[in-house]
Design an enzyme around this catalytic site. Structure first.
Site, PDB file in Angstrom:
ATOM      1  CD  GLU A   1     -28.601  -3.344 -10.445  1.00 16.75           C
ATOM      2  OE1 GLU A   1     -28.667  -3.177 -11.679  1.00 16.75           O
ATOM      3  OE2 GLU A   1     -29.525  -3.060  -9.660  1.00 16.75           O
TER       4      GLU A   1
ATOM      5  CD  GLU B   1     -26.281 -12.502 -16.714  1.00 22.32           C
ATOM      6  OE1 GLU B   1     -26.779 -11.388 -16.467  1.00 22.32           O
ATOM      7  OE2 GLU B   1     -25.703 -12.775 -17.776  1.00 22.32           O
TER       8      GLU B   1
ATOM      9  CE  LYS C   1     -34.941  -7.695 -11.788  1.00 22.57           C
ATOM     10  NZ  LYS C   1     -34.924  -6.618 -10.804  1.00 22.57           N
TER      11      LYS C   1
ATOM     12  CE1 TYR D   1     -26.870  -5.410 -14.879  1.00 20.65           C
ATOM     13  CE2 TYR D   1     -27.750  -5.879 -17.056  1.00 20.65           C
ATOM     14  CZ  TYR D   1     -27.732  -5.112 -15.912  1.00 20.65           C
ATOM     15  OH  TYR D   1     -28.571  -4.035 -15.811  1.00 20.65           O
TER      16      TYR D   1
ATOM     17  CE  LYS E   1     -28.947 -10.677 -19.019  1.00 25.04           C
ATOM     18  NZ  LYS E   1     -27.596 -10.140 -18.787  1.00 25.04           N
TER      19      LYS E   1
ATOM     20  CD  GLU F   1       6.609   1.659  -4.715  1.00 26.86           C
ATOM     21  OE1 GLU F   1       7.166   2.128  -3.713  1.00 26.86           O
ATOM     22  OE2 GLU F   1       6.982   1.898  -5.884  1.00 26.86           O
TER      23      GLU F   1
ATOM     24  CG  ASP G   1      -1.981  -1.062   1.143  1.00 26.40           C
ATOM     25  OD1 ASP G   1      -1.981  -1.796   0.113  1.00 26.40           O
ATOM     26  OD2 ASP G   1      -2.786  -1.184   2.069  1.00 26.40           O
TER      27      ASP G   1
ATOM     28  CG  ASP H   1     -32.867  -5.061  -4.334  1.00 31.20           C
ATOM     29  OD1 ASP H   1     -33.342  -4.476  -5.323  1.00 31.20           O
ATOM     30  OD2 ASP H   1     -33.485  -5.275  -3.288  1.00 31.20           O
TER      31      ASP H   1
ATOM     32  CB  CYS I   1     -37.861  23.311   6.142  1.00 32.35           C
ATOM     33  SG  CYS I   1     -38.317  24.963   6.716  1.00 32.35           S
TER      34      CYS I   1
ATOM     35  CB  CYS J   1     -40.155  24.952   3.316  1.00 38.38           C
ATOM     36  SG  CYS J   1     -41.426  24.466   4.494  1.00 38.38           S
TER      37      CYS J   1
ATOM     38  CB  CYS K   1     -40.820  26.148   9.371  1.00 40.35           C
ATOM     39  SG  CYS K   1     -41.908  25.249   8.248  1.00 40.35           S
TER      40      CYS K   1
ATOM     41  CG  ASP L   1      -0.870   5.105   0.077  1.00 40.87           C
ATOM     42  OD1 ASP L   1      -1.814   4.863  -0.712  1.00 40.87           O
ATOM     43  OD2 ASP L   1      -0.873   4.787   1.276  1.00 40.87           O
TER      44      ASP L   1
ATOM     45  CE  LYS M   1     -39.145  -8.252  -8.666  1.00 37.44           C
ATOM     46  NZ  LYS M   1     -38.357  -7.060  -8.314  1.00 37.44           N
TER      47      LYS M   1
ATOM     48  CB  CYS N   1     -41.836  28.642   6.041  1.00 40.68           C
ATOM     49  SG  CYS N   1     -40.316  27.698   5.875  1.00 40.68           S
TER      50      CYS N   1
ATOM     51  CB  SER O   1     -37.476  -2.408 -17.648  1.00 37.06           C
ATOM     52  OG  SER O   1     -38.711  -2.335 -18.307  1.00 37.06           O
ATOM     53  CG  LEU O   2     -34.906  -7.677 -17.802  1.00 41.77           C
ATOM     54  CD1 LEU O   2     -34.101  -8.661 -16.976  1.00 41.77           C
ATOM     55  CD2 LEU O   2     -34.725  -7.957 -19.286  1.00 41.77           C
TER      56      LEU O   2
HETATM   57 ZN   LIG Z   1     -40.594  25.411   6.355  1.00 37.12          ZN
END
Ligand SMILES: [Zn+2]
Length: 680
Positions: A167, A110, A112, A215, A297, A33, A31, A114, A430, A414, A435, A35, A321, A417, A80-81
């Site tokens: 992802e 594969e 999926k 992917y 796929k 070296e 590390d 999140d 806010c 806001c 407020c 740096d 899913k 206010c 999208s799938l």
């Molecule tokens: Zn406010």
């Protein structure tokens, strides 16, 4: 010396070492070296900024300048799938696809993940820009934030144009660690990953432990006709490809080839897919990151071409899913709420929909990051679930609205206010103490059941008193002459008597409730009780401790972390909060707790500062060990610092042990600890 050449050579070297370290986990140099090389480059870039490229490894540390996220068109399809929820349904889809494409077609499966979807665009071997998925046609340019992710190659050995889909995600334990250190908690790893991509300052993104798996690759020179070869090529170019990959095909030759390309791949005939899905679903907790399903796929690009796409989804891929959506409905509008601490919360107003027996019309959207993560806008069709069967949550957009293509944005100021909103962490605030909405909400909180429990001052009554200008702040509750309510619509004599009695009764609520009702962030009933139990049984003691401005005084209490400790100091140092306490003292509220018996054993641990980590046999929960230390005059803190004298290490001690070894404090194992206690 030709500085430009030297810089170029440093950039090449450093990028190569980053790749070895972060992607291949096979560092070649120490590390220090690394740096040294980076320091040299940083120095040269300062002197010759004209030679500093957009993909310099110095970009990994991010910048303090404000980002903008201009929209750019995607030049590759980012559809999208379509989704299925039952293994049998997917089995049918496989049969149908095989029938359309011909037997012997291969399917890759594969995970999926999140996280947050990203498309990386390269040209002439350089990362040009990184776009969010957006609506599939336009994405936001989040390049500077993406450049801070060490696993994203900034340069590649491929000169023709290339787009890579991937992802960006955070491992669950990294998420827990990160979230424990920030005041405003993120909802889940996916929310943090998506939010990090939209940080205004990339230097903040650089601090988040982001990972990437890619992917899909779109090469301008069509070197291959097969998805597995593309993944293999991406891997060669230095991208991280998820090794948890399945390949299903009835052609034995193709299966052997897949195993040759990806040793360790699960390769089997198509009939084995359903079993594979069940196994993967059952073992999802074994991977260190969240997955919400699998993606199937077709691997042959020619077959993909032939099958084509619908308006929204490719016909050659399908998402499976793990959990089915509970309901589908329409996002009618987004309501902006402002809490007593100024935090802005967007709330989804939904077309009423029934889920498990009750009707859902609203769901929190948490913050802008959450909306960005969902890529949500008014008019979208969304799926709704009930988390833990209680709180309704918007899970995902099922169909984008045609009229509102972009993503919903919180207002700049806001709605109550007009003060400009300020972003801190994941949330907008806010900051206007005056407020009206914040003040009204503070009154509600004070009177609520969990705090002072003034049942006769419900939200409606408070709203009425507030609008009249009669009760504008907490002390007004005790000074207002409720007799003035006589003659007002809905306030009969009997009700007024009850309100008076309710307010009077609240004066005898115990200190623990008063402390919680004061509204210090992070200090609800449980923390208030912890404070009182650990000697802060008088408001003046808390104020005096806050004055010392040393968060470790509060953090020494088990259950209070650095974040809450700092919030305590800030809250009990502000003059307006101290004025409130004074006027409530005058009103007769209790600011002293009942005495708790001090059960000190001896003071043999006096002056010692302990940190406890890992799990124990005798001291389970760990609070037992903390109590044993405190009963002997020692202090227990959350984190290892220069002041730590002892680390009590159980099994699986984690990073605190390494840190303790580094600073050289005493490391005590459980059996030694028992001996220490026993000997005294
Ligand atoms: Zn406010």
């Amino acid at each position: 010396m030709d500085y430009r050449k030297r810089m170029e050579s440093l950039v090449r070297e450093l990028l190569r070492h980053q790749q070895l370290y972060h992607v291949l986990a096979r560092p070649e140099i120490p590390d220090a070296e690394y740096d040294r090389l980076l320091d040299e480059l940083l120095l040269l870039e300062k002197r010759f900024p004209q030679f500093a490229g957009a993909n310099s490894p110095s970009r990994r540390v991010g910048s303090d300048l404000d980002n903008t996220f201009p929209e750019r068109p995607h030049t590759v399809p980012v559809l999208s799938l379509n989704k299925l929820y039952q293994p049998q349904e997917l089995g049918q889809w496989l049969l149908k696809t095989e029938a359309a494409a011909g037997c012997g077609v291969g399917f890759a499966i594969e995970e999926k993940i999140d996280g947050a979807s990203i498309v990386l665009y390269y040209d002439q071997g350089e990362l040009q820009y990184a776009l969010t998925r957006g609506n599939g046609l336009l994405g936001n340019d989040v390049s500077d934030n993406v450049r801070t992710i060490s696993q994203v190659p900034l340069r590649i050995a491929e000169s023709s144009r290339l787009a890579v889909r991937g992802e960006i995600y955070i491992k669950r334990d990294d998420f827990e660690r990160y979230n424990s250190g920030v005041a405003e908690k993120y909802v889940n790893p996916r929310n943090l990953a998506a939010g990090s991509l939209r940080n205004l300052k990339s230097v903040q993104t650089a601090r988040v432990p982001l990972n990437i798996f890619v992917y899909e690759g779109f090469f301008a020179n069509e070197f291959s006709r097969d998805h597995l070869e593309i993944l293999q090529r991406l891997r060669e170019l230095g991208f991280r490809v998820n090794p948890r990959l399945g390949f299903f095909c009835d052609d034995k030759g193709k299966r052997l080839r897949a195993q040759h390309l990806f040793p360790g791949i699960s390769a089997a005939p198509v009939a084995a897919v359903e079993e594979y899905l069940r196994r993967q679903a059952a073992s999802r907790a074994d991977v260190p990151y969240d997955i919400d399903g699998l993606v199937v796929k077709v691997v042959e690009l020619a077959v993909r071409q032939e099958l084509g796409t619908t308006a929204h989804h490719p016909r050659w891929a399908m998402a499976y899913k793990f959990e089915s959506p509970q309901a589908r409905t329409l996002l009618l509008d987004v309501q902006i709420q402002v809490g007593r601490n100024g935090r802005v919360t967007p709330v989804a107003l939904l077309k009423p929909v029934a889920i498990s027996g009750s009707t859902v019309t609203r769901a929190t959207l948490h913050n802008q990051d959450y909306i960005d993560m969902l890529e949500l806008n008014v008019g979208d069709e969304v799926s709704i679930s009930r988390r833990g069967d209680v709180i309704p949550a918007v899970e995902e957009v099922l169909e984008k609205s045609e009229q509102h293509p972009g993503i919903f944005q919180l207002p700049g100021s806001c709605p109550f206010c007009s003060t400009l909103l300020v972003k801190e962490g994941a949330h907008h605030f806010c900051k206007n103490q005056a407020c009206p909405e914040r003040r009204r909400r503070a009154l509600n909180y004070f009177c609520a059941r969990e705090q002072m429990d003034i049942e006769t001052l419900g939200e409606k009554t408070i709203a009425f008193l507030f609008a009249k200008g009669w009760v504008q702040s907490i002390p007004d509750i005790y000074s207002f002459d409720y007799g003035l309510l006589a003659g007002q619509e809905g306030f009969r004599e009997k009700k007024i008597v009850r309100i008076r009695a309710g307010v009077e009764a609240s004066k005898s609520r115990p200190f623990v409730r008063v402390l919680a009702a004061l509204g210090c962030e992070g200090v609800a009933a449980a923390v208030a009780a912890d404070l009182i139990a650990h000697g802060f049984d008088d408001i003046d003691k808390i104020i005096a401790a806050a004055k010392k401005n040393d968060w470790e005084i509060f953090a020494a209490i088990e259950g209070i972390g650095e974040t809450t400790a700092r919030l305590l100091i800030s809250h009990f140092s502000k003059p307006e909060n101290l004025r409130l306490i004074d006027s409530l003292k005058t009103a007769g509220l209790k600011f002293v707790g009942e005495k708790t018996g001090g059960d000190m054993v001896n003071d043999s641990f006096a002056g010692q500062i302990w940190v406890i980590t890992g799990s124990f046999v005798q001291f389970n929960p760990r609070a037992l060990a903390a109590a044993a230390i405190e009963k002997r005059g020692g202090r227990v803190t959350e984190n290892v610092s220069a002041r730590t004298t002892h680390l009590l290490a159980g099994s699986h001690p984690g990073s605190k042990l390494a840190k303790a070894e580094k600073i050289g404090c005493k490391i005590i194992r459980e059996n030694e600890f028992i001996a220490l206690l026993g000997a005294l």
